[in-house]
Each structure stands twice: as C-alpha cells, then as structure tokens.
Design an enzyme around this catalytic site. Structure first.
Site, PDB file in Angstrom:
ATOM      1  N   CYS A   1       0.865  -1.189   0.000  1.00  0.00           N
ATOM      2  CA  CYS A   1       0.000   0.000   0.000  1.00  0.00           C
ATOM      3  C   CYS A   1       0.894   1.228   0.000  1.00  0.00           C
ATOM      4  CB  CYS A   1      -0.959  -0.018   1.187  1.00  0.00           C
ATOM      5  SG  CYS A   1      -0.144   0.006   2.799  1.00  0.00           S
ATOM      6  N   GLY A   2       0.503   2.286   0.696  1.00  0.00           N
ATOM      7  CA  GLY A   2       1.326   3.489   0.757  1.00  0.00           C
ATOM      8  C   GLY A   2       2.466   3.382   1.750  1.00  0.00           C
TER       9      GLY A   2
END
Length: 285
Positions: free
Chosen positions: A241-242
């Site tokens: 993800c981030g």
C-alpha cells in the site's frame, strides 16, 4: 453478518458480550494520515471503549528506520506490550476511529510476533458509538504481563524480496492504494516519491472490501473482488500500500477467505517509490 472469529474479526455484539472477560485486552490503534487534521491519541483520551489502551503505531515502530512506522524490533514490542499490560493468554481486540483502517495493521503486528488470539473490531469505534454502546475517558488500570514472542518471518517482506517476486512473477503482489495512485495519475501524499506501482502488481483498493458502514464484506464477496482483479487465490500473495497500513486490510480479508500464504511488504510505496534503482510501472496492471 460476518461470523465472529477471535483470530480475525469480531462484531460489536461479540465485544459487548465479552467486555468484562478478565483475559480480554482492547487496543485503540487509531492512526490517521498526516493531513487529516485528526489527533489519534487526543481522541482516545477523550473517549474510548471501556478498558481500551492506546496502541501508538508511530511510537511502537522501528526508530532506526527512515521509513514510517516500520515493524518494531521484537524487544521493543515486548516491552511496550508489557507496559500496556498485554501478554500471554490474552484475547486481544483491536479497533480504530475510522471503522476498519489502521486496526488491521496492529492485528498483523501481533500475528508477526506470534500472538494468534487477536481480532479486529468490525466497524470499529464509529459502529460501537452508533449503536449507543458504552465509552469512557478514564485511563485503564494496567498490570504487567509477560509476552512470549515467536517472530513469524513468513508474514513480512522487504524490498529485495518484493523486487525478486516482481521480476520472477513467483508471488503475486496486490496493492491496496486507490486506483489513481496505482496508475500513477494522482500524486503521492508523501513528498519525493515517484508515481505508479510495482511492476506486475495488481490493484485492489482497500475500500472495495468494506461496506458503507466500514465493516468488512463477507469472505465470499472479498474473494470475488480479488479474483476480479486477476488474483489467483490458490497462490502466494504479498500485500502492499502506501506505507504498510492498509495493506493489512487486504491481509485480513485474505485470512478471512481462508488464504494462509500471504505476507505484507512493510516498506510499501513509501520505500519502493523512493528507491531509484527499482522500476516503476504506470497505467493499468
């Protein structure tokens, strides 16, 4: 209504029924994006589920790393859990102030440390409050409890391992970020990062796995969502993800669907997008 499972996900009804169990430990693991304007600790101090302790994702991390909130060393995790009075023999329930957002990250951390009796509260604090259930603003009375840690290497991946998986196609990589960020069409919230995704990765934005009330969709629906994104549920998966927070939502959904061969890329895009030596893809997967 998802079936309660004290190793993955429990309902507000389940938690209410077990609230006074002596071996239950509740953790508020709220965490918000830096630009949200929300202060997780202040919100916890103002109101929380009775008996809940605050799990500080930023502080209970690897201070030696340049990356945000990386998994802490074993010794640090053990000492912080002792200070929170969480240890062997406890059933842990983790929630957050969004619904399901950061709590799965802490669920994954406990699994990484070998503690299996841990679940996320489905719908989190918003659902609990919407149902008129009790809250308090008092700090809990904490007693030390030893925690035995058996680190589970197979649940975490680093940039070298993910790079190898990307090149060889040996393990599927699934990205939880929004589609526009995955395609490289939207700017990253952290400065200095390239836009795009890990070559060969697939995109399942974590919001697809949640209902409007921020509860998790049933396993049959989440399985269909993964498969629609081109993922083979019979093969190993790395979630990304981030910065390693919402990747754990994918992990929770996979676990609920019976997939037991997944791991989390802890550095995620905060690391990959900064590395000049690894390739970046844009557009659709």
């Amino acid at each position: 209504m998802p079936q309660d499972d004290p190793k993955t996900l429990v309902s507000t009804d389940w938690l209410a029924a077990h609230l006074k169990d002596p071996d239950l430990r509740i953790l508020d693991a709220s965490w918000y994006m830096p630009d949200s304007g929300r202060d997780a600790r202040a919100e916890y101090e103002g109101t929380h589920i009775p008996g809940a302790r605050f799990f500080d994702i930023e502080e209970i991390s690897d201070a030696r790393s340049d990356q945000p909130h990386m998994a802490p060393p074993v010794e640090k995790f053990m000492s912080r859990m002792r200070a929170l009075g969480v240890g062997d023999g406890h059933q842990v329930v983790v929630y957050d102030g969004t619904g399901i957002f950061s709590a799965p990250r802490v669920w994954w951390l406990f699994k990484l440390m070998g503690h299996r009796d841990v679940a996320v509260l489905d719908g989190g604090l918003p659902k609990w409050q919407a149902e008129g259930r009790p809250t308090e603003d008092m700090a809990p009375i904490v007693k030390d409890r030893h925690m035995t840690v058996r680190f589970q290497n197979q649940l975490v991946r680093d940039v070298t391992q993910v790079s190898r998986a990307s090149k060889l196609g040996s393990t599927q990589i699934v990205d939880a970020r929004a589609a526009a960020r995955f395609r490289g069409e939207a700017p990253e919230p952290r400065a200095g990062l390239r836009a795009g995704h890990i070559p060969g990765s697939r995109n399942v934005p974590f919001g697809l796995l949640l209902n409007d009330d921020q509860t998790m969709k049933p396993a049959s629906e989440t399985t269909a969502i993964f498969e629609a994104a081109g993922i083979d549920m019979s093969k190993p998966i790395i979630t990304s993800c981030g910065s390693g927070i919402t990747a754990a939502i994918l992990g929770l959904a996979l676990e609920r669907a019976g997939h037991d061969s997944w791991s989390l890329y802890d550095g995620s895009w905060a690391e990959w997008g900064m590395f000049p030596t690894v390739p970046v893809a844009t557009g659709e997967a």
